[in-house]
Every structure is written in C-alpha cells, then in structure tokens.
Design a protein around this motif. Structure first.
Motif, mmCIF file in Angstrom:
data_model
loop_
_atom_site.group_PDB
_atom_site.id
_atom_site.type_symbol
_atom_site.label_atom_id
_atom_site.label_comp_id
_atom_site.label_asym_id
_atom_site.label_seq_id
_atom_site.Cartn_x
_atom_site.Cartn_y
_atom_site.Cartn_z
ATOM 1 N N ASN A 1 0.633 -1.091 -0.257
ATOM 2 C CA ASN A 1 -0.151 -0.219 -0.094
ATOM 3 C C ASN A 1 1.015 1.222 -0.091
ATOM 4 O O ASN A 1 0.723 2.162 0.140
ATOM 5 C CB ASN A 1 -0.880 0.670 0.961
ATOM 6 C CG ASN A 1 -0.455 0.240 2.647
ATOM 7 O OD1 ASN A 1 1.212 -0.156 2.472
ATOM 8 N ND2 ASN A 1 -1.361 0.587 3.026
ATOM 9 N N PHE A 2 2.081 1.141 0.034
ATOM 10 C CA PHE A 2 2.792 2.604 -0.279
ATOM 11 C C PHE A 2 3.990 2.497 -1.404
ATOM 12 O O PHE A 2 4.803 1.408 -1.838
ATOM 13 C CB PHE A 2 3.726 2.363 1.374
ATOM 14 C CG PHE A 2 4.216 1.260 1.323
ATOM 15 C CD1 PHE A 2 6.035 1.129 1.330
ATOM 16 C CD2 PHE A 2 3.775 0.105 2.489
ATOM 17 C CE1 PHE A 2 6.399 0.299 1.245
ATOM 18 C CE2 PHE A 2 4.391 -0.926 2.738
ATOM 19 C CZ PHE A 2 5.858 -0.773 2.557
ATOM 20 N N HIS A 3 4.766 3.160 -1.656
ATOM 21 C CA HIS A 3 5.345 3.397 -2.512
ATOM 22 C C HIS A 3 6.687 3.505 -1.838
ATOM 23 O O HIS A 3 6.837 4.276 -0.854
ATOM 24 C CB HIS A 3 5.068 4.703 -3.125
ATOM 25 C CG HIS A 3 6.192 5.908 -3.445
ATOM 26 N ND1 HIS A 3 7.433 5.244 -5.509
ATOM 27 C CD2 HIS A 3 7.587 7.020 -3.656
ATOM 28 C CE1 HIS A 3 8.117 5.732 -5.532
ATOM 29 N NE2 HIS A 3 8.938 6.235 -4.343
ATOM 30 N N LEU A 4 7.834 2.826 -2.397
ATOM 31 C CA LEU A 4 9.291 2.685 -1.589
ATOM 32 C C LEU A 4 10.466 3.964 -2.008
ATOM 33 O O LEU A 4 10.363 3.629 -2.990
ATOM 34 C CB LEU A 4 9.509 1.508 -0.775
ATOM 35 C CG LEU A 4 10.607 1.065 -0.267
ATOM 36 C CD1 LEU A 4 10.447 1.849 1.676
ATOM 37 C CD2 LEU A 4 11.042 -0.623 -0.316
ATOM 38 N N PHE A 5 11.087 4.501 -1.224
ATOM 39 C CA PHE A 5 11.935 4.893 -2.246
ATOM 40 C C PHE A 5 13.806 4.728 -1.784
ATOM 41 O O PHE A 5 14.098 4.224 -0.414
ATOM 42 C CB PHE A 5 12.454 6.447 -1.089
ATOM 43 C CG PHE A 5 13.225 7.201 -1.755
ATOM 44 C CD1 PHE A 5 12.376 8.490 -2.676
ATOM 45 C CD2 PHE A 5 14.300 7.885 -1.056
ATOM 46 C CE1 PHE A 5 13.430 9.163 -3.585
ATOM 47 C CE2 PHE A 5 15.462 8.746 -1.586
ATOM 48 C CZ PHE A 5 15.168 9.543 -3.065
ATOM 49 N N GLN A 6 13.230 3.276 -2.896
ATOM 50 C CA GLN A 6 14.218 2.210 -2.103
ATOM 51 C C GLN A 6 15.625 2.791 -2.578
ATOM 52 O O GLN A 6 17.167 2.409 -1.771
ATOM 53 C CB GLN A 6 14.420 1.308 -3.599
ATOM 54 C CG GLN A 6 14.436 0.112 -2.801
ATOM 55 C CD GLN A 6 13.443 -1.122 -4.627
ATOM 56 O OE1 GLN A 6 13.940 -0.608 -5.472
ATOM 57 N NE2 GLN A 6 13.131 -1.600 -3.939
ATOM 58 N N PRO A 7 16.319 3.694 -3.036
ATOM 59 C CA PRO A 7 17.650 3.885 -2.757
ATOM 60 C C PRO A 7 18.547 4.186 -0.957
ATOM 61 O O PRO A 7 19.262 5.069 -0.742
ATOM 62 C CB PRO A 7 17.704 5.952 -3.592
ATOM 63 C CG PRO A 7 16.793 5.421 -4.407
ATOM 64 C CD PRO A 7 15.579 4.475 -3.960
ATOM 65 N N LEU A 8 17.530 4.932 -0.205
ATOM 66 C CA LEU A 8 17.512 4.969 0.933
ATOM 67 C C LEU A 8 17.165 3.671 2.281
ATOM 68 O O LEU A 8 17.429 3.978 3.144
ATOM 69 C CB LEU A 8 16.835 6.012 1.568
ATOM 70 C CG LEU A 8 17.309 7.326 1.579
ATOM 71 C CD1 LEU A 8 16.457 8.584 1.738
ATOM 72 C CD2 LEU A 8 18.931 7.989 1.125
ATOM 73 N N LEU A 9 16.627 2.562 1.319
ATOM 74 C CA LEU A 9 16.943 1.100 2.055
ATOM 75 C C LEU A 9 17.821 1.112 2.692
ATOM 76 O O LEU A 9 17.567 0.033 3.741
ATOM 77 C CB LEU A 9 16.817 0.376 1.040
ATOM 78 C CG LEU A 9 15.626 -0.492 1.326
ATOM 79 C CD1 LEU A 9 13.708 -0.033 2.281
ATOM 80 C CD2 LEU A 9 14.800 -1.546 0.550
#
Lengths: 449, 449
Positions: free
Chosen positions: A45-53
């Motif tokens: 249910n969310f967009h993930l800002f993967q570069p900061l994972l």
C-alpha cells in the motif's frame, strides 16, 4: 480539438502495475488528462524510496520515513485509483489484468514491477545471505546486524566472537558500497561506547566484488576514489574475488588460484538482480523477448513489439540506448520512462506522433559514508564532501511527501552531529532468538510476529 | 565519609530487570554513585515510550520515534552495563539472577518487568482481539486497521463491507480512549479522500466499557467531557456494557438483559492488565505476596517483606498509598519509584535511613484526539485545547533522546496541519494476506517475516 476516438462516457483505461518510481511517475503524469482513467495496482500500500533502504537496514531511518502511502500520493488525482492486489497473469488479447480475485480491463497497460535478487543459480544462498529490496528485507538485515553485536557481547570464545563481528557484503555496486560504508560507520563510530565487553572497533567489514574495481558503472578514477575512501573508513575491499559458496555464517571465496572460507555471522547480498515474474508472464502472454536476467527487451518507444498498447518501464525494462548497453536500473531512468509513456499515450489519443524515448542522463551518485560520495554528472565528476552534499540534496528533493523530507533531514542532521542512529531497534522475531547466542543457532529459531 | 561496608575493589552490584520507565530511571539515578555497578537486563535492546504506542498502531509515528536503544541511553554512564537477555528465574538466597545461559550475581535486585494483557480468564480471545503493549503489537494492529480499509474497498457485499469498516475497542481506559479517538480521526479525516469505492465516513468505531463511564480513573465530570468529545468525533461509546464472547471478527456484548453480537473485522483489547511472569517467580523464590492480577505487594520502601535487598517497582508493584488503593500503572509512578529505590540503596550503603516512598501526584492525562484531552492535576482539572497542549508538551518533554523529540514534533505538526499520517504502512505479513479479502480468511494466512 475534435477527436473521434475520444468518447466522453468511456474514458481510456490505463492500468499501471507497480507503484515504484516508474509506475508512480507514469500515473502522476496523467493527472491533467481528461478522458483517461488510471488504475495503479500494487501488492503493497505504499511507494518505497528504495535508494535510502540501506539506511533503514543500518538503523538511521525508519521504514515510514522513506515510504509514502500510494493512496495518499494520488488522493487528489481524481482520475486515479489504487488497488492493493497482486497480479497473477494478464490476457493480452482480451486486454485484462488478472488478479486472484478479479479481472481488470485495460486499453493501455504499463508494467513496472521491477526486479528482485539474483543469486546466479544459487538460490540456496538466499537464507544465509539476504538481499535488500523490501522494507521487510531491511528490518531483517537490521535485526541481523544489531543481534550480531549483542551476541558478540555475550560470547566468551574469541574465535566465535571474531566471526560474530565479521560482516561480509557480496557485490560492490552502489548498494554494496553504501551498506559496507554504513556498517563500518556503525561499528567504528556509533556503537563504540555502547558495549562493555567487546570493542566494536575490532569489527571486520569485508566488501567482495567479482570485477576488478568497486562501483563498476562509474569511471575508473571514481572507482579508485571510492575504494580509497572505503579503506580509510575501515572497510576491507576485495576485488577480483569470486564467491564460490555461501552457507549459514561462512562464505567461501576464490582469488586467482587461492580459495578461503571466512566465518562470518552476517553475510549480505548486493550482487545481482533478476526481473520480477511479470517478465515471464509477458513472455508467455504477449510474445515479449527477455534478456539474460529476465528483463523485457522493449521497442524504442518502450512498448512490446506485437502489443503496442503494452509498455514496460523501470528496472524490468531492457532499453537499448545509443551505445547498445541497456539503461541502468536506477530511479531517474524509471521516472523518465514513466513520464514518457504517459505523454505517448496522451499523444496517441490525440493522433499525434511521439519521438522515441531518449534518456536524459542526470548523473550517477553513490554515497560511501559521512562527507564522502562519488558523483558523475557526465560533463563533470567529483567526490568527497561536495559529492556527498549533492547526494543529500538530491535524495531529500525526490522524497515524495513533505513530512518525509523534514524527518529525514532531522535524522540526518542528528546523525551528522552525534554519529548516533536512533532506529537501531531489534524487532520482529520472538525473544527465543534473543536468548540464543551461539553462532550456529542464531538463525534457527521459530518466527513469531 | 568512612564506611566499613564499602570495599573499593568490590562495588555494590545492582541488577535491574527491565528497561522500562521504572528500571531505566533507577539505573540512571545511580549515575554518580561510586562503588556501585549497575546491570540492566532486558530482553529487548531498547526503551519503549509506551504512552505513545497507540500512535504507532494508528499510523502517525514509527517505532523508532518512540524507542531509544538502552545502550545509547546508558553509554556515557560508566558504572552501567546492558545485557540483552531474558530472565527465567532468580535465586534469592544465593542472590543470583538466572538467564538461560548465565547466572548474574547481585547485592541489590530491582525488578521492573511490568505487565501484559489480561483477558480475565478468556485467553482464547487474544488472537481475535490483540492488545497493545509491544512494538510488534502496534505494527500488527496497524496492519489490521489499514488492511480492513483495503479489504472494504474491494468488497462488493454491503454487509461484509460494513463489518470490515467496524472497529471495536474493548475497554475505555486511557489506551482505549486514545485508540478510539485516533481510529475515528483516521476514518473521518485522514483517509476520507483516499478511497474510490468506500466512503470511510461510514466507518463505525465502538468503544465498550464495563463500568458506567469512560476513563474511570478520572473524576466523573472529566469522564463526561471525554465521552462528549468522543461522541462528537464519531465514536459510539457504550458504557455498562459487558463483553461476553469474542471470536474472529465478532464480539458479543451484554447490556442489562440484552445481548447482541456485532460483526467487526477489527477488535482491539484495552481492558485489563496482569503482572508479568516475574511476579510469580518472586512469589515462588522470594516469598512475595501477589494481588489479584499477580502484582507484587511491596513494603512502604518498595522492598519485599523478607528480602529487603529485592525491590519491585513500576507496573509490577502493588504499592498501597494513603487511601488504600494501589498506585496506578503509569509512567510517573514508575519513574519516581525507580529514583526512590536508587536513593535508598545509596543511603543504605552509607548507613543512612530513608523515609518511606511517597508518590508526588504529577497529574493524569488522557488524549482524545486533536485539540482534545483531559487533564487532572489534583488541584485543578481541565479539558479541551489547553489540556491537549499540556499533554503534547509533557510527552515531548519525557521522550528520552533529542532526535525523538524533534521527529515526533515534526510528525505531529504535519499531522496537525494536514491531518495526514505518513506511517500507515502495511508491513510484516506475506503478500498472500494482501490477496485475501474475505472477512473470515483475513487472519489465517501463514506468517512470513
């Protein structure tokens, strides 16, 4: 403008599968399109800002700091709806997307489901060497990292303690470099006063790379600078090093003719990606051609050869640019591809032609640690503090929601001045795990949520 | 000062079990004690600011925002160490604490392990109606709440959809009131633009209480104000209502002679607490007397009758104040008890007498929702905006780490002006769950971390 194909009672139905950078930027680019209905389907249910994972995995940020609910992002866009479902199949001739519970018809389909880890035929390594793609991956890696220090604090045997304080990262691309730099910073700065038995400065961080340099997508002088910066920070960098075997808490490497097995409590995988399963669905159902890692080879307008109303964008797409190599799987490519496809679809509805997709290179960035990054903008390359600052500004800028920007800035400022990382919680598994200090037992406990 | 019991080579060993408010404030109060060694044992690696846990469960804050690593809090205190272990037993005659892997000797033992949920003999209700004590509880409740809205959006059957949009909270103490107010705010404000099929304003939030008013610890005029505020916010308050049965997605209530079964996807338990298992360990091993819910009845100096070097503090302690009723299980009581015991131990080491513990009432607070709370400071009682502001200041003030204060302020300010809640992620279970929309199936899927 008069347009015979536009029927005001029957809007053009765009279905976007995947709410990552590609899918989300495509959906948003339809915001002002009249007579277009956009449906974004995602299993999360969310967009993930993967570069900061990696900052979640190493205890600086919380999952919510780098996530935005898809419904929240699109709530003002009246022509967009979000469906939280997993797509299991598509029927390209009937033009429907199939989930386990429903069929969703489309006029245009945009597939942006990304990639997952690739173990090069050694999927059995997955448990011993997890990768970093989802929030759950990051929390599991965070748990592993901080549990290793806790177990070391309780371990009397010096050999075992050494293994508990050994962290191996396989793959020296941007994610591997970022993880190695962050773990070194944890051990040598954040945690140095926290323990009474162990000296966290005895931690070993090993970064393994099969090629002859770190950050292979960058130029060799930037690779050299990154390697020097990593070494300065306490990371042991081993290039031209092949991983031949991984098991729980041990990795076997080959350098030339020599092989060696290194006992290590924590092994992290940052070596390769393969296409998500939608690639093979498109191969089976829409005559798509896949490359070696399962990505869909797309036409110059990002569509499929025999299905011009199906587009593949982002990491899942294999797009041959001028020089014949596919575009890299990074956020700017996905964002530009998403926006391009949205423009193309709108142009088609108005019978306008659209030139082929061209990627405007906005540069490559990789962070090594505090005050240290490498930046390649094409016309200029630099490293060190300025590069690090550019990296920070770019990442804050692209975080979608304003509260995320503020919270990430607060956490980074706090981290910068104190070297503390507040989010280093060990959560998610039962307390039995916390009672199991021996190296071999640590991962066998039952899971409890 | 000459003191024959002080041996400079053998510091007085204080062992604290539990890193909550009681244990942590006790440990910190020894910061300047020479010749005292403090060991804090906790099965978690962080201190949790439990009064704000309901904000994690309802998507405003992240777990790390209200947690501080115990090692980080105590890293500067050279006489303190942290052990991440679970205590399984104590031997009061040998003066050792027993974990599964080691024995830890003590001269003074401070037990502060708190309480868990109490289902009044109906432990089988636990799965259907989870309570809110740990980070994992909060994330599971968050998942349940937001999955209910997602499932409702996909549900065509109107009866089923109504059940999916029904939230029942059992128990109208502070936690129950806070949860009910926050869920109502979610449904009527935060989410109202997010969905396309359902109208989240049709959500029903039911707050059930066995007694004849909400917030029973408060005066009846404040209870009345709280009830009116809840009703204004859309919460249906049912007092004098007994819960007679709970099963998955249905709760049966009794009001006078009438019984009724209410279908509800989400049922949350905020009705009662019982002592953690250390209570019965102390009963068995140190002749402690327990009260009805397993709390340890302590002497006027918080020690055990026959073991003056064992203290019980915080929620686990039953301390009879002037009026004969035990002190409530709230943070200020635990904090004052922890500091008192630390002073008493130091006074004993110097052969000084210490007066009995007296709780200085710092007041009671409960928040109902934005701009609305009730505050009872003893000499003055008030409600509404000012009470809400006092509540905010008090909670920010007591958050331990400075970055937590900043981040929580940012999130609250953002939430205040936009009514958005950024942390409404659905995480932690496998995607199979996300594909299971029917009411009865939603909780049966396998768990995957």
């Amino acid at each position: 403008m008069s347009n015979p194909t536009l029927n005001p009672t029957q809007p053009h139905r765009v279905v976007v599968i995947g709410g990552g950078f590609g899918g989300l930027y495509a959906a948003k680019a339809f915001a002002k399109s009249k007579n277009v209905d956009v449906t974004v389907i995602d299993k999360r249910n969310f967009h993930l800002f993967q570069p900061l994972l990696y900052q979640v995995a190493t205890g600086t940020l919380s999952p919510a700091d780098i996530s935005s609910p898809l419904r929240s992002i699109l709530c003002q866009q009246q022509n967009a709806r979000v469906l939280m479902k997993e797509v299991v199949d598509i029927d390209a001739s009937e033009q429907v997307v199939i989930t386990s519970e429903s069929m969703i018809p489309y006029d245009t389909l945009i597939v942006a489901t990304g990639v997952s880890h690739h173990y090069f035929g050694n999927d059995q390594w997955k448990t011993a060497a997890p990768g970093l793609k989802t929030v759950e991956d990051a929390l599991e890696i965070r748990r592993k990292i901080f549990m290793a220090f806790e177990a070391a604090e309780k371990e009397a045997d010096l050999e075992k303690r050494k293994a508990l304080l050994t962290f191996v990262i396989v793959g020296a691309g941007p994610t591997g470099v970022e993880l190695a730099g962050a773990i070194a910073d944890l051990a040598y700065n954040t945690l140095k006063q926290d323990f009474r038995t162990i000296n966290t400065r005895e931690t070993r961080v090993l970064l393994l790379e099969g090629l002859d340099r770190v950050l292979p997508p960058f130029t060799s002088d930037l690779s050299e600078k990154a390697r020097a910066a990593l070494t300065r920070r306490g990371v042991t960098v081993a290039t031209s090093t092949r991983v031949t075997h991984i098991e729980a808490h041990a990795v076997t490497i080959q350098q030339g003719e020599t092989t060696e097995t290194i006992p290590a409590q924590t092994i992290l995988w940052a070596a390769g990606v393969k296409a998500s399963s939608m690639g093979s669905v498109l191969e089976r159902r829409a005559e798509a051609t896949l490359d070696r890692v399962g990505r869909v080879i797309v036409e110059p307008d990002l569509s499929l050869t025999n299905y011009p109303n199906i587009f593949v964008i982002g990491d899942l797409a294999h797009f041959n640019h001028h020089d014949g190599t596919p575009l890299p799987g990074v956020a700017p490519v996905a964002m530009q591809e998403g926006e391009y496809v949205a423009q193309l679809v709108q142009a088609r509805l108005q019978h306008r032609a659209t030139p082929n997709f061209i990627y405007r290179n906005v540069g490559s960035l990789a962070v090594i640690g505090q005050n240290d990054a490498v930046v390649d903008l094409g016309f200029v390359r630099f490293s060190g503090f300025i590069a690090w600052f550019v990296w920070i500004v770019a990442h804050i800028y692209y975080l979608i929601e304003f509260d995320n920007k503020l919270v990430v800035m607060v956490q980074w400022a706090w981290n910068y001045f104190t070297r503390k990382r507040g989010a280093r919680l060990i959560t998610g598994k039962s307390i039995e795990v916390l009672e199991t200090p021996s190296v071999s037992e640590l991962d066998k406990s039952p899971v409890k949520v």
